[in-house]
Write a protein that holds these residues in place. Structure first.
Motif, PDB file in Angstrom:
ATOM      1  N   SER A 333      -2.684 -10.488 -75.602  1.00  9.62           N
ATOM      2  CA  SER A 333      -3.831 -11.341 -75.933  1.00  9.62           C
ATOM      3  C   SER A 333      -3.613 -12.792 -75.544  1.00  9.62           C
ATOM      4  N   TRP A 334      -4.719 -13.511 -75.450  1.00 12.10           N
ATOM      5  CA  TRP A 334      -4.770 -14.982 -75.375  1.00 12.10           C
ATOM      6  C   TRP A 334      -5.402 -15.426 -76.684  1.00 12.10           C
ATOM      7  N   ASN A 335      -4.750 -16.337 -77.398  1.00 11.27           N
ATOM      8  CA  ASN A 335      -5.261 -16.731 -78.714  1.00 11.27           C
ATOM      9  C   ASN A 335      -5.743 -18.171 -78.776  1.00 11.27           C
ATOM     10  N   GLY A 336      -5.993 -18.771 -77.620  1.00 11.45           N
ATOM     11  CA  GLY A 336      -6.447 -20.155 -77.583  1.00 11.45           C
ATOM     12  C   GLY A 336      -5.315 -21.131 -77.378  1.00 11.45           C
ATOM     13  N   THR A 337      -4.058 -20.671 -77.547  1.00 10.42           N
ATOM     14  CA  THR A 337      -2.894 -21.532 -77.374  1.00 10.42           C
ATOM     15  C   THR A 337      -1.886 -20.930 -76.398  1.00 10.42           C
ATOM     16  N   PHE A 338      -1.618 -19.625 -76.552  1.00 11.09           N
ATOM     17  CA  PHE A 338      -0.650 -18.960 -75.692  1.00 11.09           C
ATOM     18  C   PHE A 338      -1.083 -17.524 -75.461  1.00 11.09           C
ATOM     19  N   ILE A 339      -0.444 -16.886 -74.448  1.00 13.94           N
ATOM     20  CA  ILE A 339      -0.618 -15.456 -74.259  1.00 13.94           C
ATOM     21  C   ILE A 339       0.616 -14.772 -74.833  1.00 13.94           C
ATOM     22  N   SER A 340       0.451 -13.518 -75.282  1.00 12.46           N
ATOM     23  CA  SER A 340       1.580 -12.799 -75.860  1.00 12.46           C
ATOM     24  C   SER A 340       1.425 -11.311 -75.594  1.00 12.46           C
ATOM     25  N   PHE A 341       2.576 -10.611 -75.571  1.00 11.30           N
ATOM     26  CA  PHE A 341       2.607  -9.221 -75.137  1.00 11.30           C
ATOM     27  C   PHE A 341       3.494  -8.379 -76.037  1.00 11.30           C
ATOM     28  N   CYS A 342       3.003  -7.202 -76.386  1.00  9.99           N
ATOM     29  CA  CYS A 342       3.860  -6.192 -76.983  1.00  9.99           C
ATOM     30  C   CYS A 342       4.744  -5.595 -75.871  1.00  9.99           C
ATOM     31  N   PRO A 343       5.814  -4.914 -76.227  1.00 12.61           N
ATOM     32  CA  PRO A 343       6.731  -4.388 -75.209  1.00 12.61           C
ATOM     33  C   PRO A 343       6.029  -3.516 -74.172  1.00 12.61           C
ATOM     34  N   GLY A 344       6.413  -3.707 -72.918  1.00  5.82           N
ATOM     35  CA  GLY A 344       5.930  -2.876 -71.820  1.00  5.82           C
ATOM     36  C   GLY A 344       4.663  -3.356 -71.157  1.00  5.82           C
ATOM     37  N   ASN A 558      -4.401   9.183 -53.740  1.00  7.62           N
ATOM     38  CA  ASN A 558      -3.005   8.761 -53.882  1.00  7.62           C
ATOM     39  C   ASN A 558      -2.938   7.258 -53.602  1.00  7.62           C
ATOM     40  N   SER A 559      -3.458   6.500 -54.540  1.00  4.57           N
ATOM     41  CA  SER A 559      -3.581   5.050 -54.364  1.00  4.57           C
ATOM     42  C   SER A 559      -3.638   4.391 -55.726  1.00  4.57           C
ATOM     43  N   THR A 560      -2.993   3.233 -55.852  1.00  2.92           N
ATOM     44  CA  THR A 560      -3.087   2.453 -57.096  1.00  2.92           C
ATOM     45  C   THR A 560      -4.133   1.354 -56.981  1.00  2.92           C
ATOM     46  N   ARG A 561      -4.826   1.323 -55.874  1.00  7.55           N
ATOM     47  CA  ARG A 561      -5.829   0.281 -55.627  1.00  7.55           C
ATOM     48  C   ARG A 561      -6.886   0.313 -56.734  1.00  7.55           C
ATOM     49  N   TRP A 562      -7.133  -0.838 -57.355  1.00  7.43           N
ATOM     50  CA  TRP A 562      -8.160  -1.060 -58.380  1.00  7.43           C
ATOM     51  C   TRP A 562      -7.806  -0.479 -59.745  1.00  7.43           C
ATOM     52  N   LEU A 563      -6.557  -0.070 -59.943  1.00 10.42           N
ATOM     53  CA  LEU A 563      -6.132   0.338 -61.282  1.00 10.42           C
ATOM     54  C   LEU A 563      -5.610  -0.880 -62.036  1.00 10.42           C
ATOM     55  N   LEU A 564      -5.970  -1.000 -63.303  1.00 11.15           N
ATOM     56  CA  LEU A 564      -5.501  -2.093 -64.154  1.00 11.15           C
ATOM     57  C   LEU A 564      -4.377  -1.583 -65.038  1.00 11.15           C
ATOM     58  N   GLY A 565      -3.205  -2.227 -64.970  1.00 12.81           N
ATOM     59  CA  GLY A 565      -2.101  -1.867 -65.836  1.00 12.81           C
ATOM     60  C   GLY A 565      -1.361  -0.627 -65.393  1.00 12.81           C
ATOM     61  N   GLU A 566      -1.386  -0.318 -64.099  1.00 10.94           N
ATOM     62  CA  GLU A 566      -0.740   0.909 -63.637  1.00 10.94           C
ATOM     63  C   GLU A 566       0.777   0.877 -63.827  1.00 10.94           C
ATOM     64  N   ASP A 567       1.361  -0.326 -63.944  1.00 13.47           N
ATOM     65  CA  ASP A 567       2.815  -0.437 -64.128  1.00 13.47           C
ATOM     66  C   ASP A 567       3.210  -0.593 -65.589  1.00 13.47           C
ATOM     67  N   ASP A 568       2.247  -0.530 -66.503  1.00 12.43           N
ATOM     68  CA  ASP A 568       2.570  -0.683 -67.918  1.00 12.43           C
ATOM     69  C   ASP A 568       3.516   0.431 -68.369  1.00 12.43           C
ATOM     70  N   THR A 569       4.419   0.057 -69.273  1.00 10.00           N
ATOM     71  CA  THR A 569       5.323   1.046 -69.869  1.00 10.00           C
ATOM     72  C   THR A 569       5.151   0.977 -71.379  1.00 10.00           C
ATOM     73  N   GLY A 570       6.038   1.570 -72.116  1.00 11.43           N
ATOM     74  CA  GLY A 570       5.958   1.503 -73.569  1.00 11.43           C
ATOM     75  C   GLY A 570       4.869   2.394 -74.107  1.00 11.43           C
ATOM     76  N   ALA A 571       4.255   1.962 -75.203  1.00  9.86           N
ATOM     77  CA  ALA A 571       3.305   2.806 -75.923  1.00  9.86           C
ATOM     78  C   ALA A 571       2.082   3.155 -75.092  1.00  9.86           C
ATOM     79  N   LEU A 572       1.642   2.261 -74.202  1.00  8.56           N
ATOM     80  CA  LEU A 572       0.415   2.524 -73.447  1.00  8.56           C
ATOM     81  C   LEU A 572       0.693   3.187 -72.103  1.00  8.56           C
ATOM     82  N   SER A 573       1.838   2.957 -71.544  1.00 10.31           N
ATOM     83  CA  SER A 573       2.336   3.621 -70.349  1.00 10.31           C
ATOM     84  C   SER A 573       1.255   4.120 -69.405  1.00 10.31           C
TER      85      SER A 573
END
Length: 954
Positions: A333-344, A558-573
């Motif tokens: 998320s962006w909270n108006g001050t910083f961005i932050s990320f859960c693992p992955g 067989n393409s990652t073109r236009w995928l959002l978050g294709e490299d995400d790992t962790g809980a959302l993977s």
């Protein structure tokens, strides 16, 4: 008592104009422009070169495209000293002369210049904030745009017209803050939140939804905890009532760096002791931190090199980010001050997504709800994916060099195509738009062609719901109606229904959605199950016997073109969205995608889902493709990114919706024709020049995804049903006893009122008005649902307005007296409302029951006194609320039977009552074309209690 009688013409005009302007709002989707004559004058002045788009929520102009002098033809005669004046002078001169089309009454009093920007194409853009009696107006912002030839080419933005609120609050900021904190804490089920700031302003309800709403003096209260909660709550500054809430945490999976240490709060190191700062050794040895730091720099580089913007605030703001956070996971998320990320989640496109929320906040400031919120999310996806496309460092593929995508296909790297349902044989043969269950057999999976059977069960109220023992479906695809219990609940879930059908031998299931909407199916993983709309289900059932094939496919690109978050790992993977084919992830690719487009208030009005529509337009524009009858030629990433950023930073404003977005894109493209665009990575001239053909592709992309198409599939129903039946039955003749269309000042009608607290009651009566909603011609009576009051001592506006007809004598003979009238209603649902009473032979006025209506009866009971309703009509049957999905109303006709109340030869008097509680009304009740008539007794239509539900409240 006030007797309404014939008076002098001047006085009649004054009476006709007495209805408050804000009470004349027309219905959503059919908004009449505030100043049609002004638009016509502008058209004449520019020789037809002007294009005006009207805001459906306000009726004011929201985008005025003036073109260039060459496009317009000969210029209109200039006023002395104006054409040669400064841009500021010419901007204010235009707004002074043509401001009425926006709703501006005084440029000096209502518009405050806040910024003048010059772009790389030497255009100048003057931004004004709207103010009302010194107070800011939420989302009220207009921009004047000059090209490099010093011509005024456009004015865009949102101006809230017709404000009439008391600017002095009766509830303090502290009171409003307490209400806001309690509301957010109750919603989240937690405590310890605090007020981060408050501001007094004017708030127009419904602006983000694109519907007409009332204006409020409001306290905007920011409630949060400094990390994962940031909510802007709007509290009426007079009544203390909650109005609306908009989140300030732009999350969506979406250079100082900090380690969150998996703590459930912002780490103690923030902001004093960062994990990494600019200039430190890089990489750090921590992959999560490296991803985040690198992608933050790439996002800064895109906006700086391509668009000349120095950080998100264009003033070099520090870009703070936190990895490995431990709250509200999995998310970013962006909270108006910083961005932050859960693992992955610190991947390049998700990091770019979150930083773009910051850029959005400091450019067009899109409201995070409904279509503006979906645009907010879409812009983050667009520039997050642009960062991904430019850096060429994906883990599972390379979105910059991966193959172009195939039309209608999903990627093998994530997402699944919608199911294919084909009917063969019978009158229903064909392909049907369908949606798969959440749980389903492994794909690919095909069943059929197999005969279909309706899944029967012995439950008396649910004969085809498959909630009991199912019979007659062995070896067949079962058709299951999603029926409801008499109380409106579900007898069993989709999993139970699917399992019952499977145990009975069914090979697949076609769920038929209820008429009221669509389902979220969580059916058995052992049997293929799909859902069709209620209308398609009826067609399929009517076409039996027939066979069906259900196919559940897999991604083939067989393409990652236009995928959002294709490299995400962790809980959302894995990827979260597909911009090329949004339906692969259950998002709409166009506005009319029935199953995917969100119509409810969930997720701020579907911001993470409906973003698929503008996402799809960007992908089509960059790579080209054929979709929804439009063939778009590719214009490439550089041109598309420049066009979108210009729309974002120049033409769009906080309340911009999809239609505004289309206007902004087309104007931005026009502005950039002939410009040698800067390279997105280096900032040097790219050699790419926007052409008129490119702008034609922008227009076609907007058509393909239906940016200007309202989401009518949401099925919002008017409070009053359209298409009334004939007043009398076939073979009979209507005999009018009394008729008044109120076209001339009515004779014999009287107005009076009752007030709960006379000293607090603002003087008002029913009024005769020629300013009718929805552009209806002629005149009618109007009873206001008063919007003021405090619901407490000193401001209790509880009262009822009476409008009494002349005494009407029913003729002798065997006739059944009836009443019909046209009306338009919008009141505070449940608390305020309107109904009819009748007096016979001089007796007391008694309420007419909804059972005696034969068309368009009352829709609810008003809340009772025991529920806190101070309306003198509390607990009565009434017309209350407004059209679904709106705070406005629409015209309809009601028929009712007077025979239970009066006999032939009796004299009757009608009373139209509208009552409100102590505060917060909306618009009111318009009544027109009142007719008392007669039809034969034995032909009188009836209405049974089974035909109309009358729930308590709204």
């Amino acid at each position: 008592m006030t007797r309404i009688s014939r008076i002098a013409p001047a006085l009649a005009l004054a009476l006709a104009m007495a209805t408050p302007i804000w009470a004349q709002e027309p219905r959503e989707g059919r908004r009449k422009p505030l100043d049609e004559a002004g638009i016509a004058r502008l058209d004449a002045e520019t020789n037809g070169g002007a294009k005006v788009s009207v805001d459906k929520a306000t009726g004011g102009a929201r985008f005025v495209q003036l073109g260039t002098r060459r496009a317009r033809g000969p210029a209109a005669p200039a006023r002395a000293g104006v054409q040669q004046g400064s841009r500021r002078e010419r901007s204010r001169e235009f707004l002074g002369r043509r401001g009425s089309i926006f709703g501006i009454r005084s440029v000096a009093a209502e518009l405050e210049e806040v910024r003048v920007d010059t772009d790389r194409e030497r255009g100048t853009h003057i931004t004004y904030r709207q103010r009302y009696r010194g107070l800011p107006v939420f989302a009220g912002e207009l921009k004047s745009h000059f090209n490099s030839a010093d011509e005024l080419t456009a004015v865009s933005g949102t101006f809230v017209p017709e404000i009439n609120v008391n600017p002095t609050p009766t509830r303090s900021a502290d009171e409003a803050s307490g209400i806001a904190v309690r509301k957010v804490e109750a919603d989240l089920g937690r405590s310890g939140l605090s007020v981060r700031g408050s501001e007094l302003l004017v708030f127009r309800a419904g602006l983000a939804q694109g519907v007409a709403g009332p204006n409020h003096l409001a306290w905007k209260v920011e409630v949060g905890d400094g990390l994962g909660v940031r909510e802007f709550v709007f509290i009426d500054a007079h009544t203390g009532k909650f109005i609306d809430q908009i989140t300030g945490i732009y999350d969506g999976l979406y250079r100082r760096a900090y380690d969150g240490q998996s703590l459930p709060f912002v780490p103690p190191s923030y902001p004093g002791s960062p994990f990494w700062v600019e200039g430190d050794t890089f990489p750090t040895g921590v992959a999560e931190a490296n991803n985040m730091i690198l992608a933050s720099g790439e996002t800064y580089g895109l906006f700086s090199s391509a668009f000349g913007r120095d950080s998100f605030d264009d003033a070099g703001a520090t870009m703070d980010s936190i990895f490995n956070r431990g709250y509200f996971c999995p998310n970013a998320s962006w909270n108006g001050t910083f961005i932050s990320f859960c693992p992955g989640l610190t991947t390049d496109d998700v990091t770019g997504h979150e930083w773009t929320h910051a850029y959005t906040e400091y450019t067009h400031g899109l409201i995070y709800a409904w279509q503006p919120g979906a645009l907010n999310e879409s812009y983050s996806d667009i520039f997050g994916e642009t960062v991904d496309r430019l850096n060429g460092r994906d883990n599972i593929g390379n979105s910059a060099t991966d193959p172009l995508r195939t039309a209608g296909s999903c990627s093998v790297n994530g997402g699944t195509p919608p199911p294919q349902l084909t009917i063969t044989g019978g009158s229903a043969a064909g392909s049907y738009f369908s949606r798969a269950s959440v749980s389903e057999p492994p794909r690919p999976f095909t069943v059929g062609p197999t005969a279909m059977a309706i899944a029967a069960t012995a439950l008396p109220f649910q004969p085809t719901g498959a909630c009991g023992t199912v019979t007659g479906v062995s070896g067949k695809i079962a058709i299951v109606d999603w029926t409801l219990t008499p109380s409106g609940g579900n007898e069993c879930g989709s999993g139970a229904r699917a399992n019952n059908a499977r145990l009975a031998g069914a090979t697949g299931i076609i769920f038929v959605a209820p008429a009221s909407g669509i389902l979220n199916l969580g059916a058995s993983t052992l049997i293929a199950s799909v859902e069709v709309t209620n209308a398609d289900g009826a067609t399929i059932k009517a076409g039996l016997p027939a066979s069906a094939t259900i196919s559940l496919g897999v991604g083939t690109d067989n393409s990652t073109r236009w995928l959002l978050g294709e490299d995400d790992t962790g809980a959302l993977s894995g990827p979260l969205r597909d911009m090329w084919n949004p339906r692969c992830f259950g998002n709409p690719g166009k506005v009319t995608d029935t199953f995917e487009y969100v119509c409810s208030t969930a997720d701020q009005g579907g911001v993470h889902t409906n973003s698929g529509v503008p996402n799809h337009a960007y992908a089509l524009l960059v790579d080209g493709g054929t979709y929804n009858g439009q063939t778009i030629s590719a214009i490439g990433l550089t041109k598309a990114a420049h066009i979108y950023f210009r729309a974002m930073s120049v033409y769009q404003g906080p309340a911009s919706d999809f239609a505004d977005h289309a206007d902004a894109l087309e104007q931005s493209c026009s502005d950039l024709v002939g410009v040698n665009l800067t390279d997105l990575s280096t900032g040097f001239p790219s050699g790419q020049v926007v052409t008129a053909s490119d702008c034609a592709q922008v227009a076609k992309a907007a058509l393909a995804v239906e940016l200007r198409t309202p989401p009518t599939q949401c099925g919002f129903q008017p409070l009053l049903a359209p298409n009334p039946p004939d007043r009398c039955e076939a073979g009979t003749t209507q005999a009018n006893v009394y008729f008044d269309n109120f076209e001339s000042l009515p004779v014999g009608w009287t107005a009076s009122h009752e007030a709960l607290v006379p000293a607090d009651f603002t003087p008002r009566e029913w009024e005769w008005s020629s300013a009718l909603p929805d552009g209806r011609p002629g005149s009618a009576f109007f009873g206001i649902d008063f919007p003021g009051g405090t619901c407490g001592p000193g401001g209790d506006e509880s009262g009822v307005l009476h409008l009494d007809s002349p005494v009407i004598t029913l003729p002798a003979g065997a006739v059944a007296p009836r009443l019909t009238f046209d009306h338009w209603v919008s009141t505070e649902a449940g608390w305020d409302g309107a109904n009819i009473k009748v007096s016979v032979n001089g007796g007391p006025f008694l309420p007419v029951s909804f059972l005696d209506y034969t068309f368009n009866p009352y829709n609810a009971l008003l809340f009772s006194g025991a529920q806190g309703n101070t309306n003198p009509m509390a607990g009565e049957e009434a017309f209350t609320g407004s059209d679904a999905g709106s705070v406005s109303g629409s015209w309809g006709r009601s028929h009712l039977n007077l025979a239970p109340y009066a006999a032939p030869g009796d004299s009757v008097q009608l009373r139209y009552d509208i009552g409100n509680d102590g505060c917060s009304g909306t618009f009111g009740w318009y009544v027109d074309d009142v007719t008392v008539y007669a039809c034969p007794v034995d032909a009188l239509p009836t209405i049974s209690i089974d035909d109309v539900s009358l729930p308590e409240g709204a």
